[in-house]
Design an enzyme around this catalytic site. Structure first.
Site, PDB file in Angstrom:
ATOM      1  N   GLU A  85      31.928 -16.554  14.060  1.00 48.02           N
ATOM      2  CA  GLU A  85      31.861 -15.079  13.589  1.00 48.02           C
ATOM      3  C   GLU A  85      30.415 -14.640  13.873  1.00 48.02           C
ATOM      4  OE1 GLU A  85      33.636 -13.791  10.033  1.00 48.02           O
ATOM      5  OE2 GLU A  85      32.645 -11.915   9.980  1.00 48.02           O
ATOM      6  N   LYS A 263      35.764 -14.058   0.441  1.00 51.40           N
ATOM      7  CA  LYS A 263      35.949 -14.314   1.847  1.00 51.40           C
ATOM      8  C   LYS A 263      34.334 -14.386   2.174  1.00 51.40           C
ATOM      9  CE  LYS A 263      36.351 -13.952   6.269  1.00 51.40           C
ATOM     10  NZ  LYS A 263      35.528 -13.532   7.650  1.00 51.40           N
ATOM     11  N   ASP A 279      35.303 -31.541   4.116  1.00 48.76           N
ATOM     12  CA  ASP A 279      36.658 -31.207   4.026  1.00 48.76           C
ATOM     13  C   ASP A 279      36.611 -29.896   3.593  1.00 48.76           C
ATOM     14  OD1 ASP A 279      39.332 -30.652   3.551  1.00 48.76           O
ATOM     15  OD2 ASP A 279      39.596 -32.714   2.659  1.00 48.76           O
ATOM     16  N   HIS A 377      28.173  -5.350  13.601  1.00 46.27           N
ATOM     17  CA  HIS A 377      29.257  -5.945  14.306  1.00 46.27           C
ATOM     18  C   HIS A 377      29.583  -5.417  15.655  1.00 46.27           C
ATOM     19  CE1 HIS A 377      31.156  -9.058  11.757  1.00 46.27           C
ATOM     20  NE2 HIS A 377      31.199  -8.263  10.775  1.00 46.27           N
TER      21      HIS A 377
END
Ligand code: MEV
Length: 427
Positions: A85, A263, A279, A377
């Site tokens: 991202e 997030k 992991d 963005h």
């Protein structure tokens, strides 16, 4: 409708690499170019890749970046990040700069203890049996310790046994927790071996059956705390700082927002996890469960403005990471990532990751409460579209800027602009 082909391929994993590739090439109608792209293992030697997972037919590269400006516990770090991202690395670096006040971000992890679980079913008098397990605690701990002498030698090993009787819709079961100090490992292998080893003893003690014997990724004994305090001027002034606090309050009240808030934290944490071959599924699972520990999903961090004109951020989450064993030592790039990071223990790695999560969170909510996240963005998106439309060199920025200026950030417009430029027209 059936395509007439079957995905049932017996012994696929046993076939030589070339044969596996041939089957998939035929199945998907891949071109030779596509097969070659897939077979480009880049910086992961093929034999290592083939030992890491099964049925390998290629490898896939993600960009590897470093976030700069991180001052954590008074020490400077360059933080390796792997992520697909755009903006995440730039945002982390930017927020890290804002948090360089004093010792920078402070982070603190405790003992590196993981929980191994054994679920015992089909037992009578479960409470009496639970007590009997406690009576055999030392014997169980000793036997578990025998499974990993190297861990014990390094100062780790089994620490405790906890027992609960839990009601299920089919009656009570006994849940045994084996607490293991896993030191610098993530711990899954060590703990899984131990719980499998002591399961037969528990069956003998209880007369029941040890059904599930595996680590819990709800790593509540591996919680890391990170906090930072910076003058409001460093984040754009009092008004911006107050809005950051407001965003934190909103996330506390609204689980839909809290998930996105978290997030943003995980953007940073998982990027470091990927770079160092952790992991990351375990980390995500544990973090989100922790966010819901009150029964309601909450943000993992809080932001407050204090009376002295400082913005204060605080983050708390469980992190199960390792710097020995697993893919960390197998993947050559993960080894390099750890070298760049310069951490000497799993504890330190988890502290750095929590600090990155806190900075990432600040960057995201600061952008949200000021210009919004789309502007940055869209600039990057426009550049990507320009590249996809065939722009190279200086033309990439020219096409992107034109799209942003015209408010038309679309592939068809990018193509039109590239074609015009290539015809020699002014764009
Ligand atoms: C995007 O990857 C992450 C954010 O949505 C996080 C947030 O909203 O806090 C910007």
């Amino acid at each position: 409708m059936s395509s007439g082909r079957s995905s049932r391929i017996e012994g696929f994993y046993k076939l030589p690499y070339e044969e596996r590739v041939r089957i998939v090439k035929e199945w998907a109608g891949l071109t030779s170019e596509e097969v070659n792209a897939l077979a480009n293992f880049g910086n992961l030697p093929r034999d290592i890749g083939e030992r890491m997972i099964e049925n390998v037919i290629g490898a896939m590269s993600y960009p590897f970046a470093v976030a700069v400006n991180f001052l954590i516990n008074g020490r400077d770090y360059l933080v390796p990040m792997v992520i697909e991202e755009a903006s995440v690395v730039a945002a982390a670096s930017n927020a890290a700069r804002m948090l360089r006040h004093g010792k920078g971000i402070v982070a603190e992890a405790g003992a590196q203890e993981m929980i191994g679980q054994i679920h015992i079913v089909n037992t009578t008098a479960p409470h009496a049996k639970a007590a009997r397990i406690i009576e055999h605690k030392q014997e169980l701990l000793d036997y578990a310790a025998q499974q990993d002498p190297i861990l014990v030698k390094s100062g780790g090993g089994p620490r405790d046994i906890e027992v609960r009787v839990v009601d299920t819709r089919k009656g009570p079961i006994i849940v045994v927790h084996l607490i293991v100090d896993v030191r610098d490992a993530m711990g899954a292998n060590a703990v899984n071996t131990m719980v499998e080893a002591i399961a037969p003893l528990l069956e003998k003690i209880t007369g029941g059956q040890a059904r599930l014997r595996v680590i819990s990724n709800y790593a509540t004994r591996r919680v890391v705390k990170a906090w930072a305090r910076t003058p409001v001027e460093n984040v754009g002034g009092l008004e911006v700082a107050k809005r950051i606090e407001e965003a934190s309050i909103i996330a506390e009240a609204d689980p839909y927002r809290a998930v996105t808030h978290n997030k943003g934290i995980m953007n940073g944490i998982i990027a470091v996890a990927l770079a160092t071959a952790q992991d990351h599924r375990a980390i995500e699972a544990g973090a989100h469960a922790y966010a819901a520990r009150s029964g309601v999903y909450k943000p993992l961090s809080t932001w407050e403005v204090d009376e002295d004109g400082y913005l204060n951020g605080y983050l708390e989450l469980p992190l199960q990471v390792g710097v020995i064993g697993g893919a960390t030592k197998v993947h050559p790039i993960a080894r390099i990532a750890l070298k760049i990071l310069g951490v000497s223990s799993a504890k330190e790695l988890s502290e750095v990751m929590a600090a990155v999560g806190l900075a990432q969170n600040l960057a995201a909510i600061r952008a949200l409460v000021t210009e919004g996240i789309q502007k940055g963005h869209m600039r990057l998106h426009a550049r990507n579209l320009a590249v996809m439309a065939g722009a190279t060199g200086d033309l990439i920025d020219k096409v992107a800027e034109r799209m942003v200026k015209d408010g038309r950030i679309r592939f068809d417009y990018a193509k039109e602009l590239v074609e015009r430029a290539l015809r020699g027209e002014q764009i």
